[in-house]
Design an enzyme around this catalytic site. Structure first.
Site, short mmCIF file in Angstrom:
data_model
loop_
_atom_site.label_atom_id
_atom_site.label_comp_id
_atom_site.label_asym_id
_atom_site.label_seq_id
_atom_site.Cartn_x
_atom_site.Cartn_y
_atom_site.Cartn_z
N LYS A 270 0.85 -1.20 0.00
CA LYS A 270 0.00 0.00 0.00
C LYS A 270 0.88 1.24 0.00
O LYS A 270 1.75 1.39 0.86
CB LYS A 270 -0.88 0.00 1.25
CG LYS A 270 -1.62 1.32 1.50
CD LYS A 270 -2.28 1.32 2.88
CE LYS A 270 -2.83 2.70 3.24
NZ LYS A 270 -3.41 2.75 4.60
N LYS A 282 -9.66 12.92 8.74
CA LYS A 282 -9.09 12.57 10.04
C LYS A 282 -9.05 13.79 10.96
O LYS A 282 -9.05 14.93 10.49
CB LYS A 282 -7.66 12.05 9.85
CG LYS A 282 -7.53 10.74 9.09
CD LYS A 282 -6.07 10.39 8.90
CE LYS A 282 -5.89 9.08 8.13
NZ LYS A 282 -6.30 7.92 8.92
N ASP A 293 1.95 6.70 5.48
CA ASP A 293 0.93 5.71 5.14
C ASP A 293 1.30 4.92 3.88
O ASP A 293 0.48 4.19 3.34
CB ASP A 293 -0.44 6.39 4.97
CG ASP A 293 -1.60 5.45 5.25
OD1 ASP A 293 -1.37 4.42 5.92
OD2 ASP A 293 -2.72 5.73 4.81
N ASP A 352 -11.86 7.00 4.56
CA ASP A 352 -10.59 6.79 5.26
C ASP A 352 -10.20 5.32 5.32
O ASP A 352 -9.12 4.98 5.81
CB ASP A 352 -10.67 7.38 6.68
CG ASP A 352 -9.30 7.50 7.33
OD1 ASP A 352 -8.31 7.60 6.59
OD2 ASP A 352 -9.23 7.49 8.57
N GLU A 354 -9.21 3.54 2.86
CA GLU A 354 -8.81 3.63 1.46
C GLU A 354 -7.72 2.67 1.05
O GLU A 354 -7.62 2.29 -0.11
CB GLU A 354 -8.38 5.08 1.15
CG GLU A 354 -6.94 5.44 1.46
CD GLU A 354 -6.56 5.30 2.93
OE1 GLU A 354 -5.39 5.02 3.20
OE2 GLU A 354 -7.44 5.48 3.80
N ARG A 356 -7.24 -0.46 1.57
CA ARG A 356 -7.74 -1.75 1.06
C ARG A 356 -8.25 -1.61 -0.38
O ARG A 356 -8.22 -2.58 -1.14
CB ARG A 356 -8.81 -2.29 2.00
CG ARG A 356 -10.06 -1.46 2.11
CD ARG A 356 -10.81 -1.68 3.42
NE ARG A 356 -10.08 -1.14 4.55
CZ ARG A 356 -10.50 -1.22 5.82
NH1 ARG A 356 -11.65 -1.82 6.09
NH2 ARG A 356 -9.80 -0.69 6.79
#
Length: 505
Positions: A270, A282, A293, A352, A354, A356
């Site tokens: 990811k 967030k 992330d 949020d 996202e 996956r």
């Protein structure tokens, strides 16, 4: 970024000055060669004064005794030496590096107190730990002149911060083992660099360019643009990216080290370069950490660097989906329904959730293009995994017991530990949607598990698959003997060991 220590291996002590590092244990004894240097009595007197017990990785720093040609003496404890495990040797290297000063020349006399040889593999592990500990991310600190590795006035390359000579009976074997260990360290540091970079510097396009640099090591690179992904129907990944002005990328990195037509092992990461949460935004507090992330994608790039650098005899493909998740007038909305490239329709409950969605299309592409026999994905996916496991273990989910066991073994050896969590039909029901095939979140309860259930929907029958939720381990985890950086590079060492133990003869 600070320079790596210059690590070398020797069968005997050759340095005439600098710092001498020696090993003891809870008996406060030394091996025969160390004892012959004549400072044992002085050490024991100093140890009594300092209440030094020789505990695992405990250090005692002394001015070198008269008659010893070194300027400084550091004693490092091994605790109960018979209880040492493989991962402790890299921790030892990190501890030694941490005790040294910038520019110092040091000699480690790697002799166990009972006289047992430290193996070549263990000597190389010590060196790797020292390199990992030396890393720091200071590129944007004012007054630092090492952006280009050059002195700002003279233009000369900087000398390494530390010169570490590791002395042991198996020095020749250590030199051979060092080829792999130094490559692994470089891969982990590359992953740390990517995670530490601010998102204004490292967007999807720039990240893809960093990955493409692996071509110099013999890795085959394919980069998909937004237009190409649209043609392939990657609407799940593109839905995440549509709120950002920065275009997405998908990068495939292929290392054919087995020189055969064997189906590869696939690693999928990811790569959300920054995650605001999108419309489901967030809270402001701590949002700056969301530059990390993309820790899963960073680990895959670092792993591919390590495998190619050490010429791993395995066929491996790394796939990374690179996007930015922003709240724009064109951003994806809660309630939207998108169709992934696999044909599965997804109701967006929370924008949020996202990562996956990015993995759904990246996993489809990996299977469609490369037909891997094993597929492992890594993602800083859920805050729920921190609630469950904290920062000591990554969450492990798998549809294959043997694969899960192999990853667990690799984690125990390297210290990048995993803990297996369950999958099952009851959890799968939580992601059923009223309006689409599935929804992208199952609610607050069992958040890490329902995320894994979502990902499993995109794994083909008969493919052994594991998912690693690294939200607690890739960034902001507690500092250790081998890492003082916010980004840990988690994933490179465990997965390199997994490949070495299971796919290289």
């Amino acid at each position: 970024m600070s320079q790596n220590p210059a690590v070398s291996f020797h069968k005997s002590v050759s340095a005439e000055s600098g710092t001498l590092v020696v090993l003891t244990d809870e008996t406060l004894n030394f091996g025969p060669e160390t004892s012959g240097l004549g400072f044992a009595d002085l050490f024991r007197k100093a140890a009594g004064t300092a209440d030094y017990k020789g505990k695992t990785l405990g250090t005692l720093d002394l001015l070198a005794p008269a008659g010893l040609r070194f300027d400084r003496l550091i004693v490092v404890g091994l605790g109960k030496a018979e209880e040492l495990v493989e991962g402790d040797w890299s921790r030892l290297g990190g501890t030694i590096q941490g005790a040294l000063r910038k520019g110092e020349q040091a000699t480690l006399l790697a002799e166990r107190p009972d006289g047992t040889l430290v193996s070549g593999e263990q000597l190389a592990e010590i060196g790797m730990g020292a390199v990992l500990r030396a890393y720091s991310f200071d590129r944007y600190k004012s007054g630092k002149n090492d952006k280009e590795g050059k002195d700002g006035d003279s233009g000369k390359a900087f000398k390494a911060h530390v010169k570490l000579d590791i002395v042991g009976g198996e020095a020749s074997k250590a030199k051979k083992a060092w080829v792999a260990r130094s490559a692994i360290a470089e891969g982990a540091i590359l992953a740390r660099e990517l995670v530490n970079e601010p998102a204004n510097v490292l967007g999807p396009v720039e990240f893809a360019e960093k990955a493409a640099a692996l071509e110099a090591l013999g890795v085959t690179i394919e980069t998909l643009t937004e237009k190409q992904m649209k043609k392939l129907g990657m609407r799940a990944l593109l839905g995440v990216a549509q709120g950002s002005v920065r275009p997405p990328r998908l990068v495939a990195m292929h290392w054919n080290g087995n020189k055969s037509k064997d189906k590869p092992i696939a690693f999928v990461g990811k790569g959300v370069v920054f995650d605001t949460g999108g419309i489901s935004i967030k809270p402001a507090g701590g949002m700056e950490d969301m530059k990390g992330d993309m820790g899963g994608a960073a680990a895959v790039v670092g792993l591919m660097h390590a495998l190619a650098s050490r010429k791993a005899k395995a066929n491996v493909v790394g796939i990374i989906g690179l996007v930015e998740n922003m709240p724009d007038g064109n951003a994806q909305r809660p309630g939207d329904i998108v169709e992934a490239a696999s044909g599965v329709t997804i109701e967006i409950i929370n924008t949020d959730a996202e990562g996956r969605l990015v993995l759904a299309d990246a996993l489809w592409y990996a299977q469609k293009t490369y037909e891997p026999k094993v597929i492992i994905d890594l993602a800083t996916l859920t805050g729920a995994v921190l609630v469950a496991l904290g920062s000591d273990h990554a969450g492990l989910f798998a549809n294959d017991d043997a694969l899960a066991a192999a990853l667990s073994r690799a984690g125990e050896v390297t210290g990048e530990k995993v803990w297996r969590l369950p999958l099952g039909a009851a959890y799968d029901k939580l992601i059923e949607s009223k309006f689409a095939d599935i929804k992208n979140t199952g609610g607050r309860h069992a958040g890490s598990i329902t995320a894994a259930q979502f990902i499993q929907r995109f794994i083909d029958d008969g493919v052994a698959w594991a998912h690693l939720d690294i939200a607690g381990t890739a960034m902001g985890s507690p500092q250790s003997e081998i890492n003082r950086s916010w980004a840990s590079g988690w994933g490179v060492r465990i997965l390199d060991r997994f490949v070495a133990d299971n796919y290289e003869g």
